[in-house]
Design a protein around this motif. Structure first.
Motif, PDB file in Angstrom:
ATOM      1  N   UNK A  19      -4.844  29.938  27.537  1.00  0.00           N
ATOM      2  CA  UNK A  19      -4.052  29.972  28.770  1.00  0.00           C
ATOM      3  C   UNK A  19      -2.730  29.243  28.563  1.00  0.00           C
ATOM      4  N   UNK A  20      -1.654  29.974  28.762  1.00  0.00           N
ATOM      5  CA  UNK A  20      -0.329  29.423  28.527  1.00  0.00           C
ATOM      6  C   UNK A  20       0.170  29.649  27.118  1.00  0.00           C
ATOM      7  N   UNK A  21      -0.709  30.165  26.231  1.00  0.00           N
ATOM      8  CA  UNK A  21      -0.294  30.520  24.865  1.00  0.00           C
ATOM      9  C   UNK A  21      -0.401  32.042  24.706  1.00  0.00           C
ATOM     10  N   UNK A  22      -1.627  32.550  24.648  1.00  0.00           N
ATOM     11  CA  UNK A  22      -1.810  33.997  24.641  1.00  0.00           C
ATOM     12  C   UNK A  22      -1.657  34.569  26.053  1.00  0.00           C
ATOM     13  N   UNK A  23      -2.315  33.944  27.005  1.00  0.00           N
ATOM     14  CA  UNK A  23      -2.169  34.388  28.390  1.00  0.00           C
ATOM     15  C   UNK A  23      -0.906  33.762  28.993  1.00  0.00           C
ATOM     16  N   UNK A  24      -0.142  34.524  29.756  1.00  0.00           N
ATOM     17  CA  UNK A  24       1.056  33.961  30.381  1.00  0.00           C
ATOM     18  C   UNK A  24       0.719  32.821  31.341  1.00  0.00           C
ATOM     19  N   UNK A  25       1.666  31.902  31.491  1.00  0.00           N
ATOM     20  CA  UNK A  25       1.510  30.830  32.473  1.00  0.00           C
ATOM     21  C   UNK A  25       1.276  31.440  33.851  1.00  0.00           C
ATOM     22  N   UNK A  34      -7.673  42.140  32.060  1.00  0.00           N
ATOM     23  CA  UNK A  34      -6.617  43.141  32.241  1.00  0.00           C
ATOM     24  C   UNK A  34      -5.468  42.890  31.267  1.00  0.00           C
ATOM     25  N   UNK A  35      -5.078  41.627  31.107  1.00  0.00           N
ATOM     26  CA  UNK A  35      -4.012  41.293  30.162  1.00  0.00           C
ATOM     27  C   UNK A  35      -4.433  41.632  28.733  1.00  0.00           C
ATOM     28  N   UNK A  36      -5.679  41.301  28.380  1.00  0.00           N
ATOM     29  CA  UNK A  36      -6.146  41.620  27.039  1.00  0.00           C
ATOM     30  C   UNK A  36      -6.089  43.119  26.795  1.00  0.00           C
TER      31      UNK A  36
END
Length: 268
Positions: A19-25, A34-36
Motif C-alpha cells: 500500500x503506497x508502493x504498488x497500490x496507489x496512496x 481491481x487494481x491488480x
C-alpha cells in the motif's frame, strides 16, 4: 509460431507493504483486486489452502477483474497434508464443490501443494492424482501438484503426472528441486527469488532469462537451462501460469509487471 496464453502475477493481493508502493496512496482496500487486475494478468490465491471461501466471494472476485485475468487456487491443506494421499478423496471433492466454479472462465489450475517432508511414493502419488476430478458442475478443472521433496525429481514422478494430465509445478530460485518437465497442457511456475537489492526484485538479466523461458514454454518447447527428468514431450502450445511468490515479497509486484512487459515484447 502458435503459442499458448500467458498469465503472470503474484501471490494474493492483500499485503500491507504494497500500500503506497504498488497500490496507489489512498486506494481503498476493497479496490485492491481491481487494481491488480489492471496491472497483472493473474494471481495465486493462498487463502484457499487454509480455509474455504463462500461461493459469493468467488463471484465477487470474478466480477472485479478483466476477462483475460486468471485465478489459480491453492487446494485445501486437508487434502495434501494427509500422511496417505490416497485417502484425500473426500477433502478434494469438498474443495472442488465449494463454489470455485463461480470464477467461471477465470478459474485457472488448482495448486495442490504437498508438504516439504512428503516423499515420493509412486503408488500413493498415482492414487492421489486419480482423485483429482476432471470436471466440476460441467466445468473443466485443471490440476497442478507442487511436490517440494527432492525425491519427486525423477522420471517416475514425471511419467505419473503426465499420464494423468497433471502439471508438476516448477518451483524456482528456492531450496526446492526444479522439475521443469511439462506434464500437462499448461505449465505452472512459482518464482521465489526476489531480493531487496534489485529495484524490480530480480536483475534485468534474470528477468530476461525468465521471460525467455516463459515464452519457450508457451510455444511448446522446454527451456534448455532448467533440469528435466523425463523424455521431452511433443511440442504443442501450452498455457503458462507464472507467479512471483516469495523471496522479498515487497518487490514481487515490480518483478511480475517487469516480466509481463518483457514477455509481451518477446511474444511480439
Amino acid at each position: 509460431m502458435a503459442a499458448g496464453r500467458i498469465f503472470i502475477g503474484v501471490g494474493g493481493w492483500t499485503f500491507e507493504p504494497w500500500r503506497g508502493t504498488y497500490y496507489p496512496e489512498k486506494l481503498t482496500q476493497k479496490r485492491e483486486l481491481e487494481h491488480m487486475g489492471s496491472t497483472m494478468t493473474g494471481v495465486e490465491v493462498n487463502g484457499t489452502f487454509y480455509g474455504s471461501q463462500k461461493p459469493a466471494s468467488f463471484r465477487k472476485w470474478h466480477d472485479e477483474v478483466p476477462d483475460d485475468f486468471m485465478f489459480t487456487l491453492k487446494g485445501t491443506r486437508y487434502a495434501t497434508n494427509k500422511k496417505v494421499l490416497a485417502e484425500a478423496g473426500e477433502s478434494v471433492n469438498r474443495f472442488t464443490s465449494s463454489g470455485i466454479v463461480e470464477l467461471k472462465d477465470k478459474l485457472g489450475p488448482i495448486n495442490w501443494q504437498l508438504a516439504s517432508t512428503k516423499k515420493f511414493d509412486p503408488t500413493d502419488f498415482g492414487a492421489f492424482l486419480k482423485l483429482l476430478p476432471a470436471t466440476q458442475d460441467n466445468r473443466a478443472l485443471r490440476h497442478a501438484v507442487e511436490a517440494r521433496h527432492e525425491s519427486f525429481a525423477n522420471a517416475d514422478a514425471v511419467a505419473l503426472a503426465r499420464e494423468n494430465g497433471v502439471a508438476l509445478i516448477t518451483g524456482a530460485d528456492a531450496q526446492y528441486s526444479v522439475i521443469a518437465d511439462p506434464t500437462a497442457d499448461f505449465v505452472y511456475l512459482r518464482l521465489q527469488g526476489t531480493s531487496e537489492d534489485n529495484e524490480k526484485g530480480y536483475s534485468e538479466k534474470a528477468l530476461d532469462t525468465w521471460a525467455d523461458r516463459i515464452v519457450t514454454y508457451a510455444k511448446g518447447g522446454v527451456p534448455d537451462d532448467l533440469q528435466t527428468f523425463g523424455p521431452t514431450p511433443e511440442q504443442t502450445p501450452r498455457d503458462v501460469f507464472a507467479f512471483v511468490i516469495s523471496g522479498h515479497k515487497e518487490k514481487n509486484p515490480a518483478a511480475a509487471i517487469a516480466l509481463i512487459e518483457k514477455v509481451q515484447k518477446l511474444a511480439g
